[in-house]
Design a protein around this motif. Structure first.
Motif, PDB file in Angstrom:
ATOM      1  N   PRO A 114      79.881  -3.846  82.658  1.00 55.19           N
ATOM      2  CA  PRO A 114      79.485  -3.198  83.911  1.00 55.19           C
ATOM      3  C   PRO A 114      78.892  -4.197  84.893  1.00 55.19           C
ATOM      4  O   PRO A 114      78.246  -5.172  84.493  1.00 55.19           O
ATOM      5  N   THR A 115      79.114  -3.930  86.180  1.00 57.75           N
ATOM      6  CA  THR A 115      78.543  -4.803  87.206  1.00 57.75           C
ATOM      7  C   THR A 115      77.025  -4.667  87.252  1.00 57.75           C
ATOM      8  O   THR A 115      76.300  -5.669  87.323  1.00 57.75           O
ATOM      9  N   TRP A 116      76.536  -3.450  87.199  1.00 56.46           N
ATOM     10  CA  TRP A 116      75.091  -3.206  87.278  1.00 56.46           C
ATOM     11  C   TRP A 116      74.620  -2.429  86.057  1.00 56.46           C
ATOM     12  O   TRP A 116      75.256  -1.466  85.633  1.00 56.46           O
ATOM     13  N   THR A 117      73.508  -2.860  85.510  1.00 58.84           N
ATOM     14  CA  THR A 117      72.822  -2.136  84.439  1.00 58.84           C
ATOM     15  C   THR A 117      71.339  -2.096  84.771  1.00 58.84           C
ATOM     16  O   THR A 117      70.748  -3.128  85.124  1.00 58.84           O
ATOM     17  N   LEU A 118      70.758  -0.907  84.681  1.00 58.86           N
ATOM     18  CA  LEU A 118      69.341  -0.752  85.021  1.00 58.86           C
ATOM     19  C   LEU A 118      68.671   0.114  83.972  1.00 58.86           C
ATOM     20  O   LEU A 118      69.240   1.100  83.504  1.00 58.86           O
ATOM     21  N   SER A 119      67.457  -0.262  83.614  1.00 60.00           N
ATOM     22  CA  SER A 119      66.660   0.513  82.669  1.00 60.00           C
ATOM     23  C   SER A 119      65.202   0.463  83.112  1.00 60.00           C
ATOM     24  O   SER A 119      64.680  -0.613  83.433  1.00 60.00           O
ATOM     25  N   THR A 120      64.561   1.626  83.141  1.00 58.61           N
ATOM     26  CA  THR A 120      63.159   1.670  83.559  1.00 58.61           C
ATOM     27  C   THR A 120      62.440   2.777  82.791  1.00 58.61           C
ATOM     28  O   THR A 120      63.069   3.723  82.309  1.00 58.61           O
ATOM     29  N   SER A 121      61.126   2.643  82.677  1.00 59.01           N
ATOM     30  CA  SER A 121      60.347   3.646  81.954  1.00 59.01           C
ATOM     31  C   SER A 121      58.929   3.685  82.507  1.00 59.01           C
ATOM     32  O   SER A 121      58.434   2.713  83.095  1.00 59.01           O
ATOM     33  N   ALA A 122      58.293   4.825  82.292  1.00 57.32           N
ATOM     34  CA  ALA A 122      56.885   5.009  82.643  1.00 57.32           C
ATOM     35  C   ALA A 122      56.211   5.733  81.483  1.00 57.32           C
ATOM     36  O   ALA A 122      56.726   6.742  80.988  1.00 57.32           O
ATOM     37  N   THR A 123      55.068   5.211  81.037  1.00 57.24           N
ATOM     38  CA  THR A 123      54.348   5.794  79.904  1.00 57.24           C
ATOM     39  C   THR A 123      52.903   6.054  80.299  1.00 57.24           C
ATOM     40  O   THR A 123      52.212   5.148  80.776  1.00 57.24           O
ATOM     41  N   VAL A 124      52.479   7.287  80.106  1.00 55.62           N
ATOM     42  CA  VAL A 124      51.088   7.677  80.337  1.00 55.62           C
ATOM     43  C   VAL A 124      50.440   7.897  78.974  1.00 55.62           C
ATOM     44  O   VAL A 124      50.994   8.620  78.129  1.00 55.62           O
ATOM     45  N   SER A 125      49.299   7.268  78.733  1.00 59.97           N
ATOM     46  CA  SER A 125      48.635   7.374  77.435  1.00 59.97           C
ATOM     47  C   SER A 125      47.183   7.812  77.611  1.00 59.97           C
ATOM     48  O   SER A 125      46.574   7.618  78.681  1.00 59.97           O
ATOM     49  N   ASP A 127      43.409   8.363  75.107  1.00 61.38           N
ATOM     50  CA  ASP A 127      42.669   8.320  73.848  1.00 61.38           C
ATOM     51  C   ASP A 127      41.793   9.563  73.762  1.00 61.38           C
ATOM     52  O   ASP A 127      40.863   9.742  74.556  1.00 61.38           O
ATOM     53  N   PHE A 128      42.057  10.434  72.773  1.00 60.14           N
ATOM     54  CA  PHE A 128      41.289  11.663  72.616  1.00 60.14           C
ATOM     55  C   PHE A 128      40.036  11.480  71.764  1.00 60.14           C
ATOM     56  O   PHE A 128      39.219  12.392  71.652  1.00 60.14           O
ATOM     57  N   GLY A 129      39.892  10.316  71.152  1.00 58.35           N
ATOM     58  CA  GLY A 129      38.762  10.073  70.274  1.00 58.35           C
ATOM     59  C   GLY A 129      39.036  10.508  68.850  1.00 58.35           C
ATOM     60  O   GLY A 129      40.033  11.171  68.551  1.00 58.35           O
ATOM     61  N   ASN A 130      38.172  10.090  67.930  1.00 55.39           N
ATOM     62  CA  ASN A 130      38.296  10.425  66.505  1.00 55.39           C
ATOM     63  C   ASN A 130      39.622   9.958  65.923  1.00 55.39           C
ATOM     64  O   ASN A 130      40.173  10.588  65.013  1.00 55.39           O
ATOM     65  N   GLY A 131      40.150   8.856  66.457  1.00 53.94           N
ATOM     66  CA  GLY A 131      41.392   8.290  65.933  1.00 53.94           C
ATOM     67  C   GLY A 131      42.655   8.900  66.479  1.00 53.94           C
ATOM     68  O   GLY A 131      43.762   8.486  66.097  1.00 53.94           O
ATOM     69  N   TYR A 132      42.541   9.849  67.383  1.00 55.64           N
ATOM     70  CA  TYR A 132      43.716  10.492  67.959  1.00 55.64           C
ATOM     71  C   TYR A 132      44.016   9.942  69.358  1.00 55.64           C
ATOM     72  O   TYR A 132      43.099   9.741  70.163  1.00 55.64           O
ATOM     73  N   SER A 133      45.275   9.715  69.621  1.00 58.97           N
ATOM     74  CA  SER A 133      45.717   9.299  70.956  1.00 58.97           C
ATOM     75  C   SER A 133      47.079   9.928  71.232  1.00 58.97           C
ATOM     76  O   SER A 133      47.823  10.278  70.304  1.00 58.97           O
ATOM     77  N   GLY A 134      47.381  10.073  72.488  1.00 62.03           N
ATOM     78  CA  GLY A 134      48.652  10.683  72.856  1.00 62.03           C
ATOM     79  C   GLY A 134      49.311   9.946  74.005  1.00 62.03           C
ATOM     80  O   GLY A 134      48.686   9.130  74.686  1.00 62.03           O
ATOM     81  N   TYR A 135      50.580  10.234  74.200  1.00 57.16           N
ATOM     82  CA  TYR A 135      51.320   9.597  75.290  1.00 57.16           C
ATOM     83  C   TYR A 135      52.454  10.502  75.749  1.00 57.16           C
ATOM     84  O   TYR A 135      52.912  11.386  75.012  1.00 57.16           O
ATOM     85  N   ALA A 136      52.895  10.274  76.966  1.00 56.27           N
ATOM     86  CA  ALA A 136      54.090  10.917  77.518  1.00 56.27           C
ATOM     87  C   ALA A 136      54.928   9.821  78.165  1.00 56.27           C
ATOM     88  O   ALA A 136      54.398   8.992  78.924  1.00 56.27           O
ATOM     89  N   ARG A 137      56.226   9.804  77.864  1.00 57.81           N
ATOM     90  CA  ARG A 137      57.090   8.730  78.345  1.00 57.81           C
ATOM     91  C   ARG A 137      58.361   9.309  78.963  1.00 57.81           C
ATOM     92  O   ARG A 137      58.959  10.246  78.425  1.00 57.81           O
ATOM     93  N   ALA A 138      58.755   8.742  80.093  1.00 60.15           N
ATOM     94  CA  ALA A 138      60.023   9.076  80.732  1.00 60.15           C
ATOM     95  C   ALA A 138      60.849   7.802  80.872  1.00 60.15           C
ATOM     96  O   ALA A 138      60.310   6.746  81.221  1.00 60.15           O
ATOM     97  N   GLU A 139      62.145   7.886  80.598  1.00 65.26           N
ATOM     98  CA  GLU A 139      63.026   6.722  80.643  1.00 65.26           C
ATOM     99  C   GLU A 139      64.267   7.055  81.464  1.00 65.26           C
ATOM    100  O   GLU A 139      64.763   8.187  81.422  1.00 65.26           O
ATOM    101  N   TYR A 140      64.765   6.056  82.171  1.00 66.17           N
ATOM    102  CA  TYR A 140      66.007   6.221  82.939  1.00 66.17           C
ATOM    103  C   TYR A 140      66.904   5.017  82.685  1.00 66.17           C
ATOM    104  O   TYR A 140      66.473   3.860  82.820  1.00 66.17           O
TER     105      TYR A 140
END
Length: 223
Positions: A114-125, A127-140
């Motif tokens: 392909p002439t053009w290839t593009l990849s991008t992502s955004a991740t929001v994370s 820390d909830f405390g007590n060893g727990y953490s979470g994230y949300a990720r979007a990719e294109y």
């Protein structure tokens, strides 16, 4: 030949590479419907650039991006497999009813690049405390329209991709657990990832489609 730049800055990095290369005697292994045509081509060249970067503007947001541009060409390829749809370079001999074994693709653009290839992502994370953490990720992921193979007609084998994926995850460090809810091809991009002549059916073609919109759950335990 290649020239590049690598830069680090607070919260991220930026890499750039510009190149011009040629490959002599590369191998082509094209499926013709009755078997594979393994031949050595004369020379293929490609020039282009690659950019990839990552940036974390805040502690809870991470951004990534990568872009590739390629301009390939067959500088010399006189032994490519003949195909029935290329009637100019593979004419049928009226006396025998057969096509030549090979055709000349010199000057053409190689398939599958392909002439053009593009990849991008955004991740929001978070820390909830007590060893727990979470994230949300979007990719294109984007791939410009390109002929997938030289053995199928361009009108049938030229496809690109516009793919959006997303996931939400929860992790526990102490127990080494990760729970992920994910979705792939959320925009239901309908394209083909491969095409080929149908086995032993001259003039017929087949292809593998992209996976449809898919949802799932993954539970991962690390030992």
């Amino acid at each position: 030949y290649e020239a590049g730049l690598k830069a680090n800055f607070p919260g991220g990095y930026f890499n750039l590479a510009v190149f011009d290369q040629s490959i002599k005697g590369f191998q082509s292994n094209a499926f013709t419907g009755l078997g594979y045509s393994l031949v050595n081509a004369g020379e293929e060249s490609v020039r282009g650039f690659e950019v990839d970067s990552a940036y974390r503007p805040t502690s809870w947001l991470a951004l990534t991006g990568a872009v590739t541009y390629l301009d390939p060409k067959y500088d010399s390829f006189t032994g490519a497999a003949c195909v029935n749809y290329d009637t100019v370079r593979c004419p049928v001999n009226p006396a025998t009813g057969r096509r030549p074994n090979f055709r000349d693709l010199t000057g053409d653009k190689p398939a599958g690049i392909p002439t053009w290839t593009l990849s991008t992502s955004a991740t929001v994370s978070h820390d909830f405390g007590n060893g727990y953490s979470g994230y949300a990720r979007a990719e294109y992921d984007f791939t410009s329209d390109t002929q997938l193979t030289e053995t199928t007609p361009p009108a049938l084998s030229t496809w690109g991709q516009n793919n959006v994926n997303a996931s939400v995850g929860l992790t526990n460090v102490a127990h080494r657990l990760e729970l992920v809810l994910w979705g792939r091809n959320l925009t239901e991009d309908d394209s083909l990832i491969a095409t080929f002549p149908t086995v032993a059916q001259d003039g017929s073609y087949s292809g593998y489609p992209t996976a449809p919109r898919t949802y799932g759950v993954t539970l991962r335990k690390t030992f």
